[in-house]
Scaffold this motif. Structure first.
Motif, mmCIF file in Angstrom:
data_model
loop_
_atom_site.group_PDB
_atom_site.id
_atom_site.type_symbol
_atom_site.label_atom_id
_atom_site.label_comp_id
_atom_site.label_asym_id
_atom_site.label_seq_id
_atom_site.Cartn_x
_atom_site.Cartn_y
_atom_site.Cartn_z
ATOM 1 N N THR A 398 8.496 -1.455 -12.053
ATOM 2 C CA THR A 398 8.431 0.014 -11.994
ATOM 3 C C THR A 398 7.141 0.478 -11.332
ATOM 4 O OG1 THR A 398 9.765 0.184 -14.007
ATOM 5 C CG2 THR A 398 8.464 2.112 -13.379
ATOM 6 N N SER A 400 4.954 -1.260 -9.353
ATOM 7 C CA SER A 400 4.746 -1.692 -7.966
ATOM 8 C C SER A 400 5.786 -1.096 -7.016
ATOM 9 C CB SER A 400 4.795 -3.214 -7.874
ATOM 10 O OG SER A 400 6.102 -3.692 -8.165
ATOM 11 N N GLY A 401 6.969 -0.770 -7.556
ATOM 12 C CA GLY A 401 8.026 -0.244 -6.715
ATOM 13 C C GLY A 401 8.850 -1.316 -6.029
ATOM 14 N N TYR A 402 8.518 -2.594 -6.276
ATOM 15 C CA TYR A 402 9.259 -3.694 -5.660
ATOM 16 C C TYR A 402 10.381 -4.170 -6.581
ATOM 17 C CZ TYR A 402 5.592 -4.174 -2.121
ATOM 18 O OH TYR A 402 4.718 -3.952 -1.096
ATOM 19 N N ASN A 444 -1.699 -2.496 -3.997
ATOM 20 C CA ASN A 444 -0.957 -1.598 -3.110
ATOM 21 C C ASN A 444 0.499 -1.555 -3.562
ATOM 22 O OD1 ASN A 444 -3.132 -1.030 -1.333
ATOM 23 N ND2 ASN A 444 -2.826 -3.028 -0.362
ATOM 24 N N CYS A 445 0.978 -0.375 -3.929
ATOM 25 C CA CYS A 445 2.382 -0.233 -4.314
ATOM 26 C C CYS A 445 3.250 -0.158 -3.060
ATOM 27 C CB CYS A 445 2.576 1.024 -5.166
ATOM 28 S SG CYS A 445 1.630 0.994 -6.688
ATOM 29 N N LYS A 446 4.543 -0.324 -3.242
ATOM 30 C CA LYS A 446 5.470 -0.296 -2.105
ATOM 31 C C LYS A 446 5.446 1.065 -1.420
ATOM 32 C CE LYS A 446 10.182 -1.664 -0.880
ATOM 33 N NZ LYS A 446 11.486 -2.175 -1.396
ATOM 34 N N SER A 447 5.171 2.110 -2.215
ATOM 35 C CA SER A 447 5.133 3.474 -1.666
ATOM 36 C C SER A 447 3.869 3.746 -0.859
ATOM 37 C CB SER A 447 5.216 4.481 -2.814
ATOM 38 O OG SER A 447 4.087 4.340 -3.670
ATOM 39 N N GLY A 448 2.895 2.827 -0.889
ATOM 40 C CA GLY A 448 1.628 3.028 -0.204
ATOM 41 C C GLY A 448 0.529 3.512 -1.127
ATOM 42 N N GLU A 449 0.887 3.912 -2.344
ATOM 43 C CA GLU A 449 -0.093 4.379 -3.314
ATOM 44 C C GLU A 449 -0.919 3.207 -3.818
ATOM 45 O OE1 GLU A 449 -0.175 7.003 -7.484
ATOM 46 O OE2 GLU A 449 1.712 6.251 -6.632
ATOM 47 N N LYS A 451 -3.090 1.625 -6.901
ATOM 48 C CA LYS A 451 -3.242 1.737 -8.348
ATOM 49 C C LYS A 451 -4.420 0.893 -8.815
ATOM 50 C CE LYS A 451 0.359 4.307 -9.582
ATOM 51 N NZ LYS A 451 0.217 5.565 -10.340
#
Length: 706
Positions: A398, A400-402, A444-449, A451
């Motif tokens: 959730t 990381s978005g991956y 680096n999250c998948k969305s580019g954000e 954390k």
């Protein structure tokens, strides 16, 4: 009475020659007077050859109360019944013995033949230790095939077959031990082989007693186990074999009819179920079976009756105490060659309750681990020694978005923000050496954000080998933003509180400048050149004050570097000096020369020093001296701030650093909280000593760089 006198007695003569059984006549000294024709044929000697011989030379009675005797004939000893009586003769009495040889029944002949063809040692001894029977294997084993062991004692055989003297002498010892203990003995006997080697036998010795407790027979059975036991095996190998053998002995052996009924069951049923074999014989066991296993075992029985088959199945039976025991049985069906149908089912059953309990605990442990891993509200993942993800929980996906499939193709380095992999390299190596680590990092999250995470890394140890790393992390991005806002708020608070004294410091040079300008306006003839340097100094003074204020107030990029604490102390002392003088307080520094540099963020450390020195100023309502010391002590660098203020009550010291807790009337408590946080991030400590009315000593402790 001699032979002639005996013959002259008509009654005796008629008795001897007309009886069809073998008759032996003894005198009062129990010596042979004569025998009849049947006795001559039975024994193999003529009456004249036997006359005068003692009874024990011909007839051996090994037990006085047993009618069976051993008769010594021309073809060796044989077994016979013996009836004894008295007859009148020549004015006196003679003793007669009627001998009837014990003939083997057809089934005995078959049994004897069977025992002679088996490749095992089989021997039967009488109560005196003499062989009554020894199968053909015994003679072959001792290198004397065809030798008649009947009537021979081991001590005699030790002299007759000298190469095996030690073996026979050992048999004498173990035989006597069996008789004395009155129970079955199992021994390992080593017998020299004819080729110079050694043969090993697994031997059982079984004592049999008469009803009155006297010795009757000793049954000896031995099976060669030479191939199973190497001559040069090590003690550990030997112990392992015997341990394995002991474990196998505990298995329950059984045979069953096609309907499942027990037809034989070994004594191990007592150990496994607490039930004697006779309590189970004839029944199927379904009545003792766990209800959930009955249908499964019925299907198993149907399968076994379908032909020559083998099957291993696990089920539960009720023991004598009423509880259920987990069993594992290996069954094999036996086919009747005449009918082609199953006529018997054999089974080997062992108790697997302990194994089942262990499996249950293992399953529960795995489920607990799975639940803790998958449903943990924190970010949890596992990696191998190369940093490749092997498992991740839902929270990791959730944040990381991956997707799971994507993460399992990635390494931790693929997630880390730029520069973080190199920075954390030593931490990862430390965990792989067995030391847990806690650190902060950015991903680096998948969305580019990006954390900010606080991570605890723990080594995964399996059989004393570290195979990977567990990572447990929490998202502290928002928390860090809040902390940064608090620090900014604390800085603005400091700036606001210093505003009055700074305004005073600026007003003084401004007043001078204003006076010079008015002077120039009123008198144009004044030589202004000699006043320009004074005015320039005042402007420089204003510029210096404003630079210090801006340096404190404006946002700074966080950067850790080698930091000179002495330099920071002097800067802060200069910055706060004017503020202190307003309250008649002097800041004095006592700094040890050339103290080691520490790794730190300069602006944050300045903020700590400003907070603590400003607190000291506010605690000294009557003026005084604030002493700031800097020195090295062991593997640490210490900065001490010692004031002469009102002090802090002992019961309040432990609460310093709590959000919004303060001892000042208009304080917020944020200053101390931020200071504690900054020191923790620098792996340092804050120690406070204080006495009410006598002042406070605050020590900042910084670790030296490796």
């Amino acid at each position: 009475m001699d032979h002639l006198q005996l013959e002259s007695t008509p009654f005796l003569s008629q008795f001897i020659h007309h009886v069809s059984d073998a008759v032996v006549i003894l005198d009062d000294k129990r010596k042979v007077l004569c025998v009849n024709e049947a006795a001559e044929k039975l024994i193999g000697y003529s009456s004249s050859q036997l006359a005068g011989k003692a009874e024990e030379d011909i007839i051996k009675k090994y037990h006085p109360r047993v009618e069976e005797v051993h008769v010594c004939g021309t073809e060796g000893e044989f077994l016979s019944t013996c009836a004894e009586g008295k007859l009148p003769a020549g004015g006196g009495e003679v003793t007669y013995l009627i001998l009837k040889p014990v003939r083997l029944q057809p089934q005995d002949d078959l049994l004897k033949t069977l025992m002679n063809i088996v490749p095992d040692f089989i021997g039967i001894k009488d109560g005196k230790g003499r062989f009554v029977f020894a199968n053909a294997f015994v003679g072959e084993m001792f290198g004397v095939p065809g030798f008649d062991f009947t009537g021979k004692h081991d001590s005699e055989l030790a002299e007759l077959i000298k190469p095996f003297k030690d073996v026979f002498n050992y048999c004498v010892e173990t035989d006597e031990s069996v008789w004395n203990e009155g129970k079955i003995l199992r021994v390992e006997e080593r017998v020299p082989s004819l080729d110079g080697g050694e043969r090993v036998f697994d031997v059982y010795k079984i004592p049999v007693f008469h009803e009155d407790g006297t010795r009757k027979n000793l049954l000896v059975f031995g099976r060669e186990v030479t191939e199973k036991i190497s001559v040069n095996e090590k003690m550990q190998e030997s112990e392992a074999r015997y341990r394995l053998l002991a474990e196998n002995v505990h298995d329950m052996i059984s045979t069953h009819s096609p309907d499942g009924a027990f037809t034989y069951i070994s004594p191990s049923s007592k150990e496994i179920l607490g039930l004697m074999p006779e309590e189970l014989l004839g029944g199927t066991g379904f009545g003792l079976m766990h209800p959930n296993d009955v249908e499964k075992m019925q299907h198993a029985l149907e399968y076994m009756n379908g032909g020559e088959r083998a099957l291993t199945v696990q089920f539960r039976l009720q023991d004598k105490e009423g509880g259920y025991v987990w069993l594992e049985a290996s069954f094999k069906s036996v086919i009747d060659p005449l009918t082609g149908k199953v006529h018997e089912i054999t089974g080997v059953t062992r108790n697997i309750t302990e194994r089942k309990n262990t499996e249950k605990l293992l399953i529960e442990s795995k489920e607990r681990y799975k639940s803790l891993f998958d449903h943990n509200p924190s970010i949890v993942c596992s990696m191998d020694r190369h940093g490749r993800f092997t498992r991740v929980n839902k929270e990791t996906r959730t944040l990381s978005g991956y997707k799971l499939s994507e993460l399992l193709q990635m390494t931790i380095e693929d997630l880390l923000a730029e520069g973080e992999a190199d920075r954390l390299k030593d931490d990862f190596k430390g965990v792989l050496k067995g030391t847990p680590r806690t650190f902060e990092t950015f991903i680096n999250c998948k969305s580019g954000e990006v954390k900010n995470l606080c991570v605890t890394a723990i080594p995964i140890v399996v059989e004393d080998e570290i195979i990977g790393v567990y990572g447990v992390a929490s998202d502290v991005t928002d928390q860090k933003k809040t902390e940064e806002m608090l620090r900014k708020s604390d800085k603005l608070s400091i700036v606001g509180q210093l505003a009055a004294s700074i305004a005073h410091e600026i007003r003084n040079p401004l007043t001078s400048l204003k006076g010079f300008i008015q002077l120039f306006q009123e008198n144009c003839d004044i030589d202004a050149g000699k006043y320009y340097m004074i005015m320039l100094d005042e402007l420089n003074r204003i510029e210096h004050i404003m630079s210090e204020l801006l340096l404190l107030a404006k946002p700074q990029v966080k950067s850790y570097c080698d930091t000179d604490l002495n330099k920071l102390v002097r800067f802060v002392a200069t910055l706060l000096e004017r503020h202190a003088l307003v309250q008649n307080i002097h800041i004095v520094t006592d700094l040890e020369k050339d103290i080691p540099l520490v790794r730190g963020e300069e602006n944050e450390l300045k903020q700590v020093l400003i907070n603590l020195i400003k607190n000291a100023i506010e605690a000294m309502n009557d003026g005084g001296i604030i002493l700031v010391k800097g020195f090295r002590e062991g593997d640490k660098v210490l900065i001490q701030i010692i004031d002469q203020g009102c002090g802090i009550p002992k019961d309040l010291i432990d609460r310093l650093g709590e959000p919004f807790f303060t001892t000042k009337e208009k304080g917020t408590g944020l200053g101390m909280m931020v200071s504690y946080k900054i020191m923790k991030e620098h792996n340092g400590d804050i120690t406070i000593k204080s006495k009410a009315g006598k002042g406070t000593e605050i020590t900042l402790s910084f670790p030296l760089q490796n």
